[in-house]
Design a protein around this motif. Structure first.
Motif, mmCIF file in Angstrom:
data_model
loop_
_atom_site.group_PDB
_atom_site.id
_atom_site.type_symbol
_atom_site.label_atom_id
_atom_site.label_comp_id
_atom_site.label_asym_id
_atom_site.label_seq_id
_atom_site.Cartn_x
_atom_site.Cartn_y
_atom_site.Cartn_z
ATOM 1 N N THR A 5 2.587 -6.059 0.905
ATOM 2 C CA THR A 5 1.602 -5.451 1.808
ATOM 3 C C THR A 5 0.182 -5.847 1.406
ATOM 4 O OG1 THR A 5 3.060 -3.626 2.399
ATOM 5 C CG2 THR A 5 0.711 -3.242 2.695
ATOM 6 N N GLN A 15 3.717 -0.956 9.718
ATOM 7 C CA GLN A 15 4.944 -0.260 9.354
ATOM 8 C C GLN A 15 4.948 1.084 10.111
ATOM 9 O OE1 GLN A 15 5.302 -0.275 5.146
ATOM 10 N NE2 GLN A 15 7.403 0.479 5.137
ATOM 11 N N ASP A 75 4.257 -5.761 9.280
ATOM 12 C CA ASP A 75 4.687 -5.178 8.001
ATOM 13 C C ASP A 75 5.955 -4.371 8.251
ATOM 14 O OD1 ASP A 75 4.796 -4.479 5.357
ATOM 15 O OD2 ASP A 75 2.832 -3.490 5.300
HETATM 16 MG MG LIG Z 1 4.802 -2.917 1.710
#
Ligand SMILES: [Mg+2]
Ligand SMILES: Nc1ncnc2c1ncn2[C@@H]1O[C@H](COP(=O)(O)OP(=O)(O)OP(=O)(O)O)[C@@H](O)[C@H]1O
Length: 255
Positions: free
Chosen positions: A41, A85, A162
């Motif tokens: 990330t 995400q 992500d």
């Molecule tokens: Mg991550």
């Protein structure tokens, strides 16, 4: 194309990215894999320009980020789409409102132009009847589609995702992976995806980089990853994720 040249990123004493160099090509789905905490990330946020590396640099289609003026950096950011995400949709906005948001923020298009564009991208992600629904009223898979539609509404040159299929059942996860790959090819986008899902690796891993403790441990294609004898990579590939794949094949057989 994105060219990453020996980037380092630290937070205080914690040296997280320890010199990563690689390239991501246009029209390809590039995957970043690695254990939790390996720096995926942080790396993606460097690519997005949210973190600036202390050493090294990132060039976007030949232009080094550090050499750009503030205005050029702003323009470049508008050429980037991001799928966070967990989708990160605005709960209080409808599907249409969510997808229209970047157009309202960054363009001077008329309402009807914006609506036309929103209709087109929602159609592209196979969401036709959801315009006036709120995120809480649609499934997780549909939410991801909305997030993808929002990420591509500005016609990005670069798309960053992500863990785009985390929290989805294996079948829906594959549909989302396939959708991202199709869109990447269709619009010739440089796409970079963080994942620790071996299903995604097998499905869309045209180029894969494996991060370990902030270093690039291995890179290759989905065909090469099953042949490598790099121990860190094989430990990752043949971890319990393999059982997920077996389960998914079993489910597909049943249907
Ligand atoms: Mg991550
Ligand atoms: N803003 C921050 N400040 C300080 N440390 C951070 C920051 N962001 C990340 N880190 C640290 O950097 C390391 C790498 O984190 P990162 O989130 O990139 O891992 P990851 O590979 O994405 O993991 P996961 O698969 O769990 O998402 C971790 O040790 C994390 O604590």
């Amino acid at each position: 194309m994105i060219d990453v040249r020996d980037i380092h990123k630290s937070f205080g004493d914690a040296h997280i990215l320890k010199g990563i160099s690689t390239t991501f090509e246009k029209g390809k789905t590039n995957l970043i894999i690695g254990q939790s905490g390996s720096g995926k990330t942080v790396f993606l946020k460097c690519l997005l320009g949210l973190f600036e590396p202390e050493e090294g640099g990132i060039a976007y289609d030949g232009k080094l980020y550090a050499d750009l003026s503030d205005e050029e950096k702003r323009d470049l950011r508008q050429e980037m789409g991001m799928v966070f995400q967990g989708s990160a949709l605005f709960d209080s906005m409808t599907v249409e409102g969510n997808v229209m948001f970047p157009l309202e923020m960054f363009t001077k298009q008329s309402k009807s132009e914006m609506k036309e564009r929103v209709d087109a991208v929602l159609k592209r992600v196979n969401l036709i009847d959801a315009h006036h629904k709120f995120p809480s009223e649609i499934s997780g898979g549909m939410q991801k589609r909305v997030a993808i539609a929002r990420a591509i509404v500005m016609n990005p040159k670069y798309l960053f995702c992500d863990e785009p299929n985390s929290g989805l059942d294996p079948k829906t996860a594959i549909l989302i992976d396939d959708l991202i790959k199709e869109i990447t090819e269709e619009y010739n986008i440089t796409t970079v995806i963080n994942t620790h899902d071996m299903n995604s690796v097998m499905q869309i891993g045209e180029k894969i980089i494996f991060l370990k403790d902030g270093l690039l441990e291995w890179e290759g294609t989905k065909n090469e990853i099953f042949k490598t004898d790099n121990e860190a990579v094989t430990n990752f590939v043949y971890s319990s994720d393999l059982f997920k794949k077996v389960r998914q094949m079993y489910i597909q057989e049943q249907n």
